[in-house]
Design an enzyme around this catalytic site. Structure first.
Site, PDB file in Angstrom:
ATOM      1  N   ARG A 149      21.667  74.087  67.882  1.00 40.17           N
ATOM      2  CA  ARG A 149      21.480  72.638  68.114  1.00 40.17           C
ATOM      3  C   ARG A 149      20.504  72.001  67.127  1.00 40.17           C
ATOM      4  NH1 ARG A 149      21.264  74.399  73.540  1.00 40.17           N
ATOM      5  NH2 ARG A 149      23.260  74.072  74.566  1.00 40.17           N
ATOM      6  N   LYS A 172      23.538  62.210  55.411  1.00 37.73           N
ATOM      7  CA  LYS A 172      24.947  62.386  55.796  1.00 37.73           C
ATOM      8  C   LYS A 172      25.337  63.809  55.455  1.00 37.73           C
ATOM      9  CE  LYS A 172      27.279  57.932  55.387  1.00 37.73           C
ATOM     10  NZ  LYS A 172      28.278  57.172  54.608  1.00 37.73           N
ATOM     11  N   GLU A 182      28.249  56.939  40.571  1.00 38.14           N
ATOM     12  CA  GLU A 182      27.359  56.546  41.678  1.00 38.14           C
ATOM     13  C   GLU A 182      26.119  55.810  41.140  1.00 38.14           C
ATOM     14  OE1 GLU A 182      28.494  56.871  44.645  1.00 38.14           O
ATOM     15  OE2 GLU A 182      29.668  58.717  44.826  1.00 38.14           O
ATOM     16  N   LYS A 221      18.783  53.770  47.117  1.00 36.33           N
ATOM     17  CA  LYS A 221      19.400  54.341  48.325  1.00 36.33           C
ATOM     18  C   LYS A 221      18.382  54.363  49.469  1.00 36.33           C
ATOM     19  CE  LYS A 221      22.457  57.713  50.267  1.00 36.33           C
ATOM     20  NZ  LYS A 221      23.454  58.742  50.101  1.00 36.33           N
ATOM     21  N   GLU A 265      24.740  53.676  59.129  1.00 38.44           N
ATOM     22  CA  GLU A 265      25.865  52.902  58.591  1.00 38.44           C
ATOM     23  C   GLU A 265      26.489  51.951  59.611  1.00 38.44           C
ATOM     24  OE1 GLU A 265      28.353  54.950  55.655  1.00 38.44           O
ATOM     25  OE2 GLU A 265      29.994  53.629  56.243  1.00 38.44           O
ATOM     26  N   ARG A 308      24.403  49.851  54.974  1.00 39.56           N
ATOM     27  CA  ARG A 308      24.661  51.144  54.308  1.00 39.56           C
ATOM     28  C   ARG A 308      26.092  51.214  53.774  1.00 39.56           C
ATOM     29  NH1 ARG A 308      22.622  57.236  55.863  1.00 39.56           N
ATOM     30  NH2 ARG A 308      23.677  58.239  54.123  1.00 39.56           N
ATOM     31  N   ASN A 336      29.451  52.306  49.784  1.00 36.51           N
ATOM     32  CA  ASN A 336      30.860  52.700  49.643  1.00 36.51           C
ATOM     33  C   ASN A 336      31.610  51.855  48.619  1.00 36.51           C
ATOM     34  OD1 ASN A 336      30.545  54.680  51.594  1.00 36.51           O
ATOM     35  ND2 ASN A 336      30.950  53.249  53.252  1.00 36.51           N
ATOM     36  N   HIS A 378      34.725  53.201  46.968  1.00 37.26           N
ATOM     37  CA  HIS A 378      35.087  54.439  47.672  1.00 37.26           C
ATOM     38  C   HIS A 378      36.389  54.328  48.467  1.00 37.26           C
ATOM     39  CE1 HIS A 378      31.138  55.680  46.443  1.00 37.26           C
ATOM     40  NE2 HIS A 378      31.207  56.832  47.095  1.00 37.26           N
ATOM     41  N   HIS A 425      38.560  57.102  47.278  1.00 38.57           N
ATOM     42  CA  HIS A 425      38.902  58.274  48.095  1.00 38.57           C
ATOM     43  C   HIS A 425      40.415  58.474  48.165  1.00 38.57           C
ATOM     44  CE1 HIS A 425      35.003  58.830  50.671  1.00 38.57           C
ATOM     45  NE2 HIS A 425      34.974  59.516  49.555  1.00 38.57           N
ATOM     46  N   HIS A 435      34.959  63.186  42.214  1.00 42.97           N
ATOM     47  CA  HIS A 435      34.588  62.091  43.114  1.00 42.97           C
ATOM     48  C   HIS A 435      34.061  60.860  42.335  1.00 42.97           C
ATOM     49  CE1 HIS A 435      33.073  60.226  46.778  1.00 42.97           C
ATOM     50  NE2 HIS A 435      31.898  60.077  46.187  1.00 42.97           N
TER      51      HIS A 435
HETATM   52  P1  NAD Z   1      29.939  70.150  43.609  1.00 45.07           P
HETATM   53  O1  NAD Z   1      28.920  70.413  44.626  1.00 45.07           O
HETATM   54  O2  NAD Z   1      31.304  70.689  43.859  1.00 45.07           O
HETATM   55  O3  NAD Z   1      29.431  70.683  42.212  1.00 45.07           O
HETATM   56  C1  NAD Z   1      30.284  70.604  41.111  1.00 45.07           C
HETATM   57  C2  NAD Z   1      30.338  71.927  40.345  1.00 45.07           C
HETATM   58  O4  NAD Z   1      29.150  72.071  39.582  1.00 45.07           O
HETATM   59  C3  NAD Z   1      30.427  73.165  41.227  1.00 45.07           C
HETATM   60  O5  NAD Z   1      31.307  74.067  40.647  1.00 45.07           O
HETATM   61  C4  NAD Z   1      29.011  73.715  41.194  1.00 45.07           C
HETATM   62  O6  NAD Z   1      28.970  75.095  41.400  1.00 45.07           O
HETATM   63  C5  NAD Z   1      28.563  73.359  39.799  1.00 45.07           C
HETATM   64  N1  NAD Z   1      27.129  73.166  39.624  1.00 45.07           N
HETATM   65  C6  NAD Z   1      26.277  72.518  40.444  1.00 45.07           C
HETATM   66  N2  NAD Z   1      25.073  72.429  39.890  1.00 45.07           N
HETATM   67  C7  NAD Z   1      25.144  73.047  38.691  1.00 45.07           C
HETATM   68  C8  NAD Z   1      24.216  73.242  37.632  1.00 45.07           C
HETATM   69  N3  NAD Z   1      22.986  72.746  37.675  1.00 45.07           N
HETATM   70  N4  NAD Z   1      24.627  73.917  36.543  1.00 45.07           N
HETATM   71  C9  NAD Z   1      25.901  74.384  36.459  1.00 45.07           C
HETATM   72  N5  NAD Z   1      26.824  74.196  37.413  1.00 45.07           N
HETATM   73  C10 NAD Z   1      26.447  73.535  38.510  1.00 45.07           C
HETATM   74  O7  NAD Z   1      30.122  68.587  43.326  1.00 45.07           O
HETATM   75  P2  NAD Z   1      29.145  67.326  43.414  1.00 45.07           P
HETATM   76  O8  NAD Z   1      29.750  66.311  42.539  1.00 45.07           O
HETATM   77  O9  NAD Z   1      27.728  67.672  43.271  1.00 45.07           O
HETATM   78  O10 NAD Z   1      29.325  66.859  44.939  1.00 45.07           O
HETATM   79  C11 NAD Z   1      30.551  66.381  45.440  1.00 45.07           C
HETATM   80  C12 NAD Z   1      30.482  66.445  46.947  1.00 45.07           C
HETATM   81  O11 NAD Z   1      29.441  65.596  47.416  1.00 45.07           O
HETATM   82  C13 NAD Z   1      31.757  65.992  47.627  1.00 45.07           C
HETATM   83  O12 NAD Z   1      32.101  66.939  48.633  1.00 45.07           O
HETATM   84  C14 NAD Z   1      31.389  64.653  48.267  1.00 45.07           C
HETATM   85  O13 NAD Z   1      32.091  64.399  49.452  1.00 45.07           O
HETATM   86  C15 NAD Z   1      29.921  64.874  48.546  1.00 45.07           C
HETATM   87  N6  NAD Z   1      29.141  63.626  48.658  1.00 45.07           N
HETATM   88  C16 NAD Z   1      28.323  63.482  49.741  1.00 45.07           C
HETATM   89  C17 NAD Z   1      27.558  62.343  49.877  1.00 45.07           C
HETATM   90  C18 NAD Z   1      26.618  62.200  51.041  1.00 45.07           C
HETATM   91  O14 NAD Z   1      26.022  61.137  51.216  1.00 45.07           O
HETATM   92  N7  NAD Z   1      26.429  63.234  51.840  1.00 45.07           N
HETATM   93  C19 NAD Z   1      27.590  61.333  48.899  1.00 45.07           C
HETATM   94  C20 NAD Z   1      28.429  61.514  47.785  1.00 45.07           C
HETATM   95  C21 NAD Z   1      29.205  62.674  47.685  1.00 45.07           C
HETATM   96  N1  GLY Z   2      27.173  58.176  49.949  1.00 45.55           N
HETATM   97  C1  GLY Z   2      27.231  57.135  50.918  1.00 45.55           C
HETATM   98  C2  GLY Z   2      26.142  57.179  51.926  1.00 45.55           C
HETATM   99  O1  GLY Z   2      25.262  58.012  51.882  1.00 45.55           O
HETATM  100  O2  GLY Z   2      26.153  56.385  52.813  1.00 45.55           O
END
Ligand code: NAD
Ligand code: GLY
Length: 362
Positions: free
Chosen positions: A123, A145, A187, A229, A239, A243, A247, A250, A254, A266
């Site tokens: 939990r 998030k 972003e 942010k 949100e 917030r 998006n 997005h 998406h 993304h």
């Molecule tokens: P990712 O986490 O898939 O990383 C991309 C690639 O880069 C992976 O293969 C990873 O292993 C590699 N990598 C990471 N850091 C590295 C480094 N320093 N050196 C070499 N390789 C490295 O992709 P991302 O773009 O970081 O994240 C995308 C994800 O984030 C999506 O799932 C999306 O939904 C999510 N997201 C979440 C929020 C939120 O608010 N929670 C906001 C935007 C996106």
């Molecule tokens: N990436 C959108 C949010 O955090 O609300």
């Protein structure tokens, strides 16, 4: 430039975002939040693990109660409940209890999945974000998030769960693949467009320094992004209102991401979605054609796509209907009233979205 930002909730400090150029300050920062008393599980993937997990583990060894590492295959396709299940199993076997802590070492996939596991294991246990991609540093590690994908639905299962600390070693960006690094610019540019017109200009004036990942430019860019942010999530952590501005690009982005089977990143899809949103804002008389053209030029300077081929307009529109941003059949669409002024609009029609898509589908 400020390298520490404190995020508040109800005027109480909740966590710090610390921006450094090495892992040197990680242990002192973890000690400040009481991590030395805890067992720690570093969660990482098969790409980042070999690059940084050993270094981080060595730093923590003998400084905390115990350190273990959980590594899963890199990629969005592993951001699933199955991976969370594997992580729970490891935690149970290592007898992790509610006082222990997870450390998310990696990009947005690791941060989202680890945060969700932290929100639900026993939990809720504490977790720390150590983001290593530009996208994770400027966006996903901040704001709490968390979640995983479910079948074909992106981020469909999740929870709001605030980290105890966000620690960035900005130097990790140097090992990042160029295309992955630049996709994070989608972003970054978004923040300029929705809230910070002066930052939007600054980005346009520092293209080469940003592309070269020059430490000062990166620090400024990450810091302003996180601060933008912070202001938004402090006002609306769950949100319910403002917030949603985060998006921008997005809703259509998406849908494009899904329809292209995740072959575009993304941030790249967000870039295309922002062009469509800018075009729709122009049709409403909010932006000039010149401003839309300028946006496209800035995105292109960072090698981001501004259009996409091989997609059917109606199929993309249909895909937006499964989006979480849809409430009671009505879409919360983000438009730009001006450069630096995003608005949440609930009156956008299918015709307007079709016109927006026409501007980006080749
Ligand atoms: P990712 O986490 O898939 O990383 C991309 C690639 O880069 C992976 O293969 C990873 O292993 C590699 N990598 C990471 N850091 C590295 C480094 N320093 N050196 C070499 N390789 C490295 O992709 P991302 O773009 O970081 O994240 C995308 C994800 O984030 C999506 O799932 C999306 O939904 C999510 N997201 C979440 C929020 C939120 O608010 N929670 C906001 C935007 C996106
Ligand atoms: N990436 C959108 C949010 O955090 O609300």
């Amino acid at each position: 430039m400020e390298n520490r930002i404190t995020v508040h909730q109800n005027e109480k400090p909740i966590y710090d975002i610390v921006m450094e150029h090495s892992f040197e300050q990680l242990v002192p920062e973890l000690k400040k939040i009481g991590a030395d008393e805890k067992r720690i599980c570093i969660v990482t993937d098969t790409t980042i693990g070999p690059l940084y997990a050993e270094q981080v583990r060595n730093l923590l060894e003998n400084q905390v109660r115990e350190v273990i590492v959980f590594t899963f295959p890199a990629g969005e396709q592993y951001k699933t409940l199955d991976t969370v299940r594997d992580l729970y199993t490891v935690l149970i076997k290592a007898k992790f209890d509610r006082n222990d802590m997870l450390l998310a070492l990696g990009g947005g996939v690791i941060g989202d999945l680890t945060g969700f596991a932290a929100a639900t294991y026993l939990r809720g246990i504490e977790f720390v974000q150590i983001p290593t991609t530009l996208l994770a540093q400027v966006d996903s590690s901040v704001g709490g998030k968390t979640g995983v994908d479910f079948d074909q639905y992106k981020n469909m299962v999740g929870a709001f769960c605030m980290p105890k600390l966000v620690y960035m070693n900005l130097a990790t960006l140097h090992t990042l693949d160029r295309r992955v690094y630049l996709s994070g610019m989608g972003e970054v540019i978004k923040y300029g467009l929705i809230r910070r017109p002066e930052f939007y200009q600054w980005i346009g004036q520092h293209v080469q320094a940003i592309k070269n990942r020059e430490p000062e430019a990166v620090l400024h860019m990450v810091s302003v992004s996180c601060d933008t942010k912070r202001v938004i999530v402090e006002e609306d952590p769950f949100e319910r209102s403002v917030r949603a501005l985060l998006n921008l690009g997005h809703t259509l982005g998406h849908a494009i991401e899904k329809k292209k089977d995740f072959s575009l990143y993304h941030g790249e899809c967000v870039a295309i979605g922002m062009v469509a949103a800018a075009q729709m804002s122009c049709k409403r008389g909010y932006l000039t054609e010149e401003q839309v053209k300028e946006l496209k030029e800035i995105l292109q300077l960072f090698d981001l796509p501004t259009d996409v081929s091989g997609l059917d307009k109606q199929e993309v529109l249909d895909a937006t209907k499964n989006d979480k941003k849809m409430i009671a059949g009505q879409i919360k669409f983000i438009l730009l009233k001006a450069i630096g002024e995003g608005i949440v609009d609930r009156t956008v029609t299918e015709e307007e979205m079709t016109a927006g898509l026409s501007a980006v589908l080749k």
